[in-house]
Design a protein around this motif. Structure first.
Motif, PDB file in Angstrom:
ATOM      1  N   LEU A  60      27.350  56.125  24.922  1.00  0.00           N
ATOM      2  CA  LEU A  60      26.818  57.410  24.463  1.00  0.00           C
ATOM      3  C   LEU A  60      25.583  57.812  25.273  1.00  0.00           C
ATOM      4  O   LEU A  60      25.480  58.942  25.747  1.00  0.00           O
ATOM      5  CB  LEU A  60      26.455  57.321  22.974  1.00  0.00           C
ATOM      6  CG  LEU A  60      27.647  57.227  22.007  1.00  0.00           C
ATOM      7  CD1 LEU A  60      27.174  56.890  20.597  1.00  0.00           C
ATOM      8  CD2 LEU A  60      28.436  58.522  21.998  1.00  0.00           C
ATOM      9  N   ARG A 114      38.118  42.568   4.117  1.00  0.00           N
ATOM     10  CA  ARG A 114      38.848  43.828   4.222  1.00  0.00           C
ATOM     11  C   ARG A 114      39.961  43.791   3.176  1.00  0.00           C
ATOM     12  O   ARG A 114      40.530  42.723   2.921  1.00  0.00           O
ATOM     13  CB  ARG A 114      39.519  43.982   5.600  1.00  0.00           C
ATOM     14  CG  ARG A 114      38.557  44.015   6.750  1.00  0.00           C
ATOM     15  CD  ARG A 114      37.857  45.341   6.871  1.00  0.00           C
ATOM     16  NE  ARG A 114      36.995  45.337   8.045  1.00  0.00           N
ATOM     17  CZ  ARG A 114      35.794  45.879   8.085  1.00  0.00           C
ATOM     18  NH1 ARG A 114      35.285  46.476   7.015  1.00  0.00           N
ATOM     19  NH2 ARG A 114      35.085  45.840   9.186  1.00  0.00           N
ATOM     20  N   ALA A 152      31.228  46.349  18.709  1.00  0.00           N
ATOM     21  CA  ALA A 152      30.849  46.888  20.025  1.00  0.00           C
ATOM     22  C   ALA A 152      29.718  47.899  19.913  1.00  0.00           C
ATOM     23  O   ALA A 152      29.649  48.830  20.714  1.00  0.00           O
ATOM     24  CB  ALA A 152      32.073  47.522  20.665  1.00  0.00           C
ATOM     25  N   LEU A 197      27.945  55.592   4.172  1.00  0.00           N
ATOM     26  CA  LEU A 197      26.876  55.597   5.188  1.00  0.00           C
ATOM     27  C   LEU A 197      26.190  56.959   5.294  1.00  0.00           C
ATOM     28  O   LEU A 197      25.003  57.040   5.610  1.00  0.00           O
ATOM     29  CB  LEU A 197      27.444  55.207   6.556  1.00  0.00           C
ATOM     30  CG  LEU A 197      27.958  53.765   6.703  1.00  0.00           C
ATOM     31  CD1 LEU A 197      28.343  53.480   8.141  1.00  0.00           C
ATOM     32  CD2 LEU A 197      26.937  52.739   6.227  1.00  0.00           C
ATOM     33  N   ARG A 213      30.256  42.130   9.186  1.00  0.00           N
ATOM     34  CA  ARG A 213      31.357  42.907   9.764  1.00  0.00           C
ATOM     35  C   ARG A 213      30.842  44.078  10.602  1.00  0.00           C
ATOM     36  O   ARG A 213      31.607  44.997  10.933  1.00  0.00           O
ATOM     37  CB  ARG A 213      32.297  43.418   8.669  1.00  0.00           C
ATOM     38  CG  ARG A 213      32.925  42.377   7.806  1.00  0.00           C
ATOM     39  CD  ARG A 213      33.729  41.350   8.549  1.00  0.00           C
ATOM     40  NE  ARG A 213      34.949  41.814   9.155  1.00  0.00           N
ATOM     41  CZ  ARG A 213      36.170  41.609   8.662  1.00  0.00           C
ATOM     42  NH1 ARG A 213      36.321  40.979   7.528  1.00  0.00           N
ATOM     43  NH2 ARG A 213      37.246  42.026   9.315  1.00  0.00           N
ATOM     44  N   ILE A 237      40.992  42.229  14.780  1.00  0.00           N
ATOM     45  CA  ILE A 237      39.624  42.005  14.302  1.00  0.00           C
ATOM     46  C   ILE A 237      39.314  42.858  13.081  1.00  0.00           C
ATOM     47  O   ILE A 237      38.789  42.367  12.080  1.00  0.00           O
ATOM     48  CB  ILE A 237      38.615  42.298  15.434  1.00  0.00           C
ATOM     49  CG1 ILE A 237      38.883  41.363  16.615  1.00  0.00           C
ATOM     50  CG2 ILE A 237      37.178  42.121  14.937  1.00  0.00           C
ATOM     51  CD1 ILE A 237      38.085  41.658  17.860  1.00  0.00           C
ATOM     52  N   PHE A 282      26.495  52.000  12.836  1.00  0.00           N
ATOM     53  CA  PHE A 282      27.475  50.960  13.156  1.00  0.00           C
ATOM     54  C   PHE A 282      27.543  49.924  12.037  1.00  0.00           C
ATOM     55  O   PHE A 282      28.081  48.848  12.210  1.00  0.00           O
ATOM     56  CB  PHE A 282      27.106  50.281  14.482  1.00  0.00           C
ATOM     57  CG  PHE A 282      27.012  51.253  15.631  1.00  0.00           C
ATOM     58  CD1 PHE A 282      28.157  51.727  16.244  1.00  0.00           C
ATOM     59  CD2 PHE A 282      25.780  51.718  16.089  1.00  0.00           C
ATOM     60  CE1 PHE A 282      28.087  52.645  17.293  1.00  0.00           C
ATOM     61  CE2 PHE A 282      25.696  52.629  17.133  1.00  0.00           C
ATOM     62  CZ  PHE A 282      26.859  53.095  17.735  1.00  0.00           C
ATOM     63  N   SER A 283      26.954  50.255  10.887  1.00  0.00           N
ATOM     64  CA  SER A 283      26.921  49.385   9.711  1.00  0.00           C
ATOM     65  C   SER A 283      25.990  48.176   9.936  1.00  0.00           C
ATOM     66  O   SER A 283      25.315  48.082  10.967  1.00  0.00           O
ATOM     67  CB  SER A 283      28.332  48.951   9.313  1.00  0.00           C
ATOM     68  OG  SER A 283      28.311  48.290   8.080  1.00  0.00           O
ATOM     69  N   ILE A 284      25.978  47.277   8.962  1.00  0.00           N
ATOM     70  CA  ILE A 284      25.149  46.070   9.025  1.00  0.00           C
ATOM     71  C   ILE A 284      25.938  44.914   8.408  1.00  0.00           C
ATOM     72  O   ILE A 284      26.991  45.131   7.820  1.00  0.00           O
ATOM     73  CB  ILE A 284      23.807  46.235   8.241  1.00  0.00           C
ATOM     74  CG1 ILE A 284      24.056  46.964   6.915  1.00  0.00           C
ATOM     75  CG2 ILE A 284      22.733  46.895   9.058  1.00  0.00           C
ATOM     76  CD1 ILE A 284      22.836  47.040   6.022  1.00  0.00           C
ATOM     77  N   ALA A 290      39.591  51.656  17.065  1.00  0.00           N
ATOM     78  CA  ALA A 290      38.225  51.630  16.507  1.00  0.00           C
ATOM     79  C   ALA A 290      37.172  51.955  17.552  1.00  0.00           C
ATOM     80  O   ALA A 290      35.999  52.063  17.213  1.00  0.00           O
ATOM     81  CB  ALA A 290      37.935  50.250  15.904  1.00  0.00           C
ATOM     82  N   ILE A 292      29.826  59.975  12.029  1.00  0.00           N
ATOM     83  CA  ILE A 292      31.196  59.955  12.550  1.00  0.00           C
ATOM     84  C   ILE A 292      32.120  59.129  11.641  1.00  0.00           C
ATOM     85  O   ILE A 292      33.267  59.473  11.417  1.00  0.00           O
ATOM     86  CB  ILE A 292      31.184  59.339  13.973  1.00  0.00           C
ATOM     87  CG1 ILE A 292      30.297  60.193  14.873  1.00  0.00           C
ATOM     88  CG2 ILE A 292      32.583  59.223  14.544  1.00  0.00           C
ATOM     89  CD1 ILE A 292      29.864  59.506  16.142  1.00  0.00           C
ATOM     90  N   ALA A 293      31.579  58.019  11.116  1.00  0.00           N
ATOM     91  CA  ALA A 293      32.366  57.194  10.181  1.00  0.00           C
ATOM     92  C   ALA A 293      31.603  57.165   8.845  1.00  0.00           C
ATOM     93  O   ALA A 293      30.952  56.175   8.523  1.00  0.00           O
ATOM     94  CB  ALA A 293      32.543  55.785  10.748  1.00  0.00           C
TER      95      ALA A 293
END
Ligand code: HEM
Length: 468
Positions: free
Chosen positions: A417, A76, A409, A364, A405, A92, A400-402, A270, A334-335
Motif C-alpha cells: 500500500l 475458525r 501478511a 473492526l 490469527r 491457513i 489487520f486484526s490482533i 485473502a 476494508i474488512a
C-alpha cells in the motif's frame, strides 16, 4: 463454568429463521449490526437460521477476546456450508490448531525474504513501476483502476508463490485471475447457504458445483506449475513457495500438494482484492481531499526526489504519508468484520456464556470509530496519527486484526500500500472533477468493502527515469 451464566443480550430470535428477517434486505450487514449494538450493547447474540453468532463491538471487547482469551476465540468456524464447499478447512485462513500453525510457519513472512533473487521490496517496486506505465494518462473510473491494481498485487503473489511475474496481457495470467475472481465472488459469511444449509440441495447448489469446477481447474493449474518447477528445481536455491514445497516433500509429515493448493487460494483470496481496494480507497481520498494529496506529494518530492522507485527507507522519513495511509485504512474498513472466529467449547466472556460452536465476529469498524479512542472519529484527519511531526500509535487501530490469527501478511500488505501509493503520487496528479467528487460511500459487492465508483484521471507529472 457457572450454570447461572446467561447468553449475551440480543434481539428476540424467531423459530427456524432466528433474526434473519431483521438482518436481511438491502444495506450492508456490518452496518445493520451497528443498530443492534445501540439496543443491546457491546456483546450481542443473534441467530441467523441455523447459525449462532456473537458480535463484539468496540476496542475493549475485541482486544479482550483476541488477546486475553485467545484459547476461547482463536478458532475458525468449521461448519459453514459455503466455506466448506471451497476451503475444506485446509490452508491457513480456514484451518485450526496444529495444521494452521504448521502452514503459517511453512508459508509465512519469515520464509519470503530467502526466496529468489529479488527482495520483497524490489518485487513491489517492479509492480509499482509497471503500474505507472499502465496508468499513464488513463482517464476513466475507479473500476479500471481496480482491475490494474488487482493485476499488480496478483503479480506480487505470483512472484512469491511461483517465482515469476506475468505481463498483464499474458493469457495464462488472465485465466488464472479469472479463476481467482470466481472464487472471490463466492465469499461472504452472510451467504444464505451458511444459515440455511438445506439450500445446498436446491438449484442454488449449482453455484457450488461451478465453484468446484473452478477449484478443479485451479488444482490443474497448480499441478502444471509444480511439474514445471520440478524440472528446474535446485534444492540449494529455493525460488518460490512451490520450490519450498518440493524441498520438503520427502520429509516426515510434509506439507502436501493439497495444502499448497489451499495456501495459494488463501494468498489470492485473502491477499489480492483487499490490497487493490485499499489502493482504490487511497486514490479516492486523494481525489476528494486535494489538499492532503498536495501535502503528501510535497513530502514525496522532498524525500524521494528524482529516485525512480520509492523505498521503505523513504517511507520511514515521510510520517505524513504514513499517517495518511493509516487514516484511510481506519475509515475505509476494508474488512469491517474481519474473518469469523468461533468457539469450539462453551466460553465465558464478560459474565456471559457463549455456547460451543458459535461464530464470533469482531466488529473492526466499531474499533476504528470507537469514541473512547478517537476524537471526531468520522472525520478524515491524517494529523491524528502525528505528534510534532512524528508518527504515534493508537492502540485502537488494527485493520489487520490482533492476536494469534492476526493477518499473516500485514507487513507485506502495508509495504504494497505505501510503496505503490507513494509511487503513484510521485508520478501522477489525481485532479478532482468538480462535477463528480468521490462520495467515498462504502459498497460491498463481494467479500470486501470498497468505495462507490468515482471518476479518476491519472495525469502524468514527468516521465519517471525508468520510463525514459
Ligand atoms: C489491505 C490488505 C489486508 C487486510 C485489510 C487484511 C486483513 C486481514 C484480517 C482482518 C484478517 C483476519 C484476522 C483475524 O481473524 O483475527 C486477515 C487474515 C489473513 N490474511 Fe490478511 N489482510 C490484508 C492483506 C493480506 C495479504 C496481502 C495476504 C497474503 C498475501 C493476507 C493473508 C492473510 C491470511 C493467510 C490470513 C489468515 C490468518 C490465519 O487465519 O491464521 N492478507 N487479514
Amino acid at each position: 463454568m457457572s450454570i447461572e451464566l446467561k447468553r449475551p443480550p440480543g434481539p428476540r430470535c424467531w423459530p427456524i429463521v432466528g433474526n434473519l428477517l431483521q438482518l436481511s434486505g438491502s444495506g450492508m450487514f456490518y452496518e445493520k449490526l451497528n443498530t443492534l449494538r445501540k439496543q443491546h450493547g457491546d456483546v450481542v447474540y443473534i441467530e441467523l437460521g441455523a447459525l449462532k453468532l456473537v458480535v463484539l463491538f468496540g476496542h475493549e471487547k475485541v482486544k479482550k477476546a483476541l488477546t486475553a482469551q485467545p484459547d476461547s476465540f482463536k478458532y475458525r468456524p468449521q461448519w459453514l456450508v459455503e466455506i466448506s464447499s471451497f476451503a475444506l478447512f485446509n490452508g491457513i485462513v480456514w484451518s485450526n490448531g496444529p495444521l494452521n500453525e504448521k502452514l503459517r510457519r511453512f508459508a509465512g513472512p519469515s520464509v519470503w525474504p530467502g526466496l529468489g533473487d529479488q527482495t520483497l521490496e524490489q518485487r513491489v517496486q517492479i509492480e509499482a513501476t509497471a503500474l505507472v506505465m499502465e496508468l499513464t494518462n488513463q482517464k476513466g473510473n475507479s473500476e479500471t483502476l481496480k482491475t490494474k491494481f488487482f493485476q499488480a498485487i496478483s503479480n506480487i503473489n505470483c512472484a512469491i508463490i511461483f517465482g515469476s511475474r506475468y505481463e498483464y496481457s499474458d493469457a495464462e495470467f488472465q485465466e488464472f485471475s479469472g479463476l481467482m475472481d470466481r472464487l472471490l465472488q463466492r465469499q461472504g459469511i452472510n451467504n444464505p447457504l451458511n444459515f440455511i444449509p438445506i439450500l445446498q440441495y436446491l438449484p442454488e447448489g449449482k453455484k457450488v458445483k461451478e465453484m468446484k469446477v473452478a477449484i478443479k481447474k485451479m488444482c490443474e493449474f497448480l499441478a502444471g506449475k509444480v511439474k514445471a518447477a520440478r524440472s528446474t528445481f535446485d534444492k540449494s536455491r529455493a525460488r518460490s513457495l512451490v520450490d519450498l514445497y518440493l524441498s520438503q516433500e520427502h520429509e516426515q509429515d510434509p506439507v502436501t500438494e493439497e495444502n499448497v493448493f489451499h495456501i495459494v487460494r488463501d494468498f489470492f483470496v485473502a491477499g489480492t482484492e483487499n490490497v487493490a481496494i485499499g489502493l482504490l480507497w487511497l486514490i479516492g481520498y486523494m481525489v476528494r481531499y486535494g489538499e492532503v494529496q498536495g501535502k503528501c506529494r510535497e513530502c514525496i518530492q522532498k524525500i524521494v526526489g528524482d529516485k525512480s522507485a520509492p523505498s521503505q527507507g523513504d517511507i520511514k522519513q515521510m510520517p505524513y504519508v504514513e499517517a495518511t495511509v493509516q487514516e484511510v485504512l481506519r475509515l475505509a474498513n476494508i474488512a469491517p468484520l474481519s474473518v469469523p472466529h468461533a468457539t469450539v467449547e462453551e466460553a465465558e466472556f464478560e459474565g456471559y456464556s457463549i455456547p460451543r460452536e458459535t461464530m464470533v465476529l469482531t466488529h473492526l469498524q466499531s474499533v476504528h470509530l470507537d469514541p473512547a479512542y478517537w476524537d471526531d472519529p468520522e472525520v478524515f484527519r491524517p494529523e491524528r496519527f502525528l505528534r510534532d511531526g512524528v508518527l504515534i500509535q493508537n492502540e485502537a487501530y488494527y485493520p489487520f486484526s490482533i492476536g494469534s490469527r492476526y493477518c499473516l501478511a500485514a507487513k507485506l500488505a502495508h509495504m504494497e500500500l505505501t510503496l505503490i501509493f507513494t509511487t503513484l503520487l510521485k508520478n501522477f496528479t489525481f485532479p478532482s472533477d468538480a462535477s463528480c467528487i468521490p462520495t467515498l460511500k462504502c459498497t460491498q459487492p463481494g467479500a470486501f468493502v470498497e468505495p462507490e465508483v468515482f471518476n479518476v484521471t491519472c495525469n502524468a507529472l514527468t516521465l519517471s527515469p525508468l520510463m525514459k
